[in-house]
Scaffold this motif. Sequence first.
Motif, PDB file in Angstrom:
ATOM      1  N   LYS A  36      82.032 -65.090 -43.895  1.00  0.00           N
ATOM      2  CA  LYS A  36      83.323 -64.859 -44.820  1.00  0.00           C
ATOM      3  C   LYS A  36      83.700 -66.211 -44.743  1.00  0.00           C
ATOM      4  CE  LYS A  36      85.697 -60.753 -46.201  1.00  0.00           C
ATOM      5  NZ  LYS A  36      85.622 -61.454 -46.950  1.00  0.00           N
ATOM      6  N   GLU A  83      83.403 -68.430 -47.535  1.00  0.00           N
ATOM      7  CA  GLU A  83      83.634 -68.020 -49.172  1.00  0.00           C
ATOM      8  C   GLU A  83      85.519 -68.825 -49.404  1.00  0.00           C
ATOM      9  OE1 GLU A  83      83.662 -64.063 -49.380  1.00  0.00           O
ATOM     10  OE2 GLU A  83      81.844 -63.779 -49.234  1.00  0.00           O
ATOM     11  N   SER A  84      85.761 -68.615 -48.711  1.00  0.00           N
ATOM     12  CA  SER A  84      87.305 -69.304 -48.759  1.00  0.00           C
ATOM     13  C   SER A  84      87.791 -70.823 -48.306  1.00  0.00           C
ATOM     14  CB  SER A  84      88.590 -68.879 -48.502  1.00  0.00           C
ATOM     15  OG  SER A  84      88.621 -68.616 -47.243  1.00  0.00           O
ATOM     16  N   LEU A  85      86.387 -71.266 -48.166  1.00  0.00           N
ATOM     17  CA  LEU A  85      86.757 -73.173 -47.399  1.00  0.00           C
ATOM     18  C   LEU A  85      85.858 -73.951 -48.624  1.00  0.00           C
ATOM     19  CD1 LEU A  85      86.061 -72.327 -44.196  1.00  0.00           C
ATOM     20  CD2 LEU A  85      88.504 -72.645 -45.098  1.00  0.00           C
ATOM     21  N   ARG A  86      86.184 -75.285 -48.873  1.00  0.00           N
ATOM     22  CA  ARG A  86      85.188 -75.597 -49.601  1.00  0.00           C
ATOM     23  C   ARG A  86      85.500 -77.218 -48.658  1.00  0.00           C
ATOM     24  NH1 ARG A  86      84.577 -72.338 -51.811  1.00  0.00           N
ATOM     25  NH2 ARG A  86      85.406 -71.544 -53.705  1.00  0.00           N
TER      26      ARG A  86
END
Length: 356
Positions: free
Chosen positions: A308, A311-314
């Motif tokens: 989870k 998902e918001s990390l790059r």
Amino acid sequence: MNPLARLLARRIAATGPICLADYMADCLLHPEYGYYTSREPFGRQGDFITAPEISQMFGELVGLALAQSWLEQGSPAPFALVELGPGRGTLMADILRATRMVPGFHRALRLHLVEAAPRMRALQADALRGHEPTWHDSPATLPEMPLLLVANEFFDALPIRQFRRHERGWRELQVTLDADGALAFALSEPAPLALLDHRLKDTRPGDIVEHRPAAGPLIEALAGSIARHGGVALLFDYGGWRSLGDTLQALHRQAPDHPLAHPGQADLTAHVDFEALSQAAAPLLTVTPMITQGTFLHRLGIGARARKLAESLRGEALESHLAAFHRLTDPSEMGTLFKTIALHPKGAPPPPGHGG
Ligand code: SAH
């Protein structure tokens, strides 16, 4: 020689060799020169990095496990949320954030921290601004109410005595002075020791056994309180079941060091003997079987939580998140060396992660 080494050498010259526990106590908590009292050992720049400093996931899952126990014990109010040795306050900050949405939890909680080092208390006050913690030198002064307690890498910092098995009993490791007046290890004359009578059966001459004098009484006090008022204790540390072998470890500037080389400037720890902790609590509470930190975190769904968050990390942030997940759970990292047990009232359900 550093100032603490000089102080210790003067004391030993005047009154004779001291046991390892007395040496460790001064190295870690001497008011002026102690490791925890005079420096900031944690975090990425410090000598070591602990699970909550590696990733917020550790504290979040611990927080949800504590909250679940609280709900299952009937949501007692008020209750004391307690941490032993909170370091920089990161674990408690994550626990508090993760439990914000649990109805009634924050209204009922009173935050109590057991921390001996004033310097650490200041860091904790910063990290926990708005939560008004009460600090204690020891668990003896914790309030009489249900306790939801966590300790991570606290027991490994409590001083140990170390004994070497001899045909006729035990020789204790002592700190003394060599011919040049420098700190040196020596062994006491062999003598029987009632404390270790039970280890005569499973050890042979030459074997080393460690004993942590403060741990038993501390656990007994907590167990008494949880037996009277309810609650739960989640204990995490590195170590195993039943002490055997020399596990004293010094870390100085992130590298292994001789334990006598930099008193007060190196972190000194030893493996935690979970059997000893369990035995101290067992008369009053149920103690869950010891499991690895990796097993505990997996049972609480760290895999899903990690996905989870991912998902918001790059890029670099994603890489470091995945590395943190690996470090917390992988058998080759903290996953198996670090262990956990829970203490809870007889008849109450075990906390999540520790249940069957
Ligand atoms: N739990 C934190 C830090 C662990 S380091 C983390 O996981 O990051 C050990 C902590 O225990 C430090 O805050 C240290 O100052 C404190 N401590 C060490 N010995 C103590 C003692 N005898 N009594 C109370 N606190 C102690």
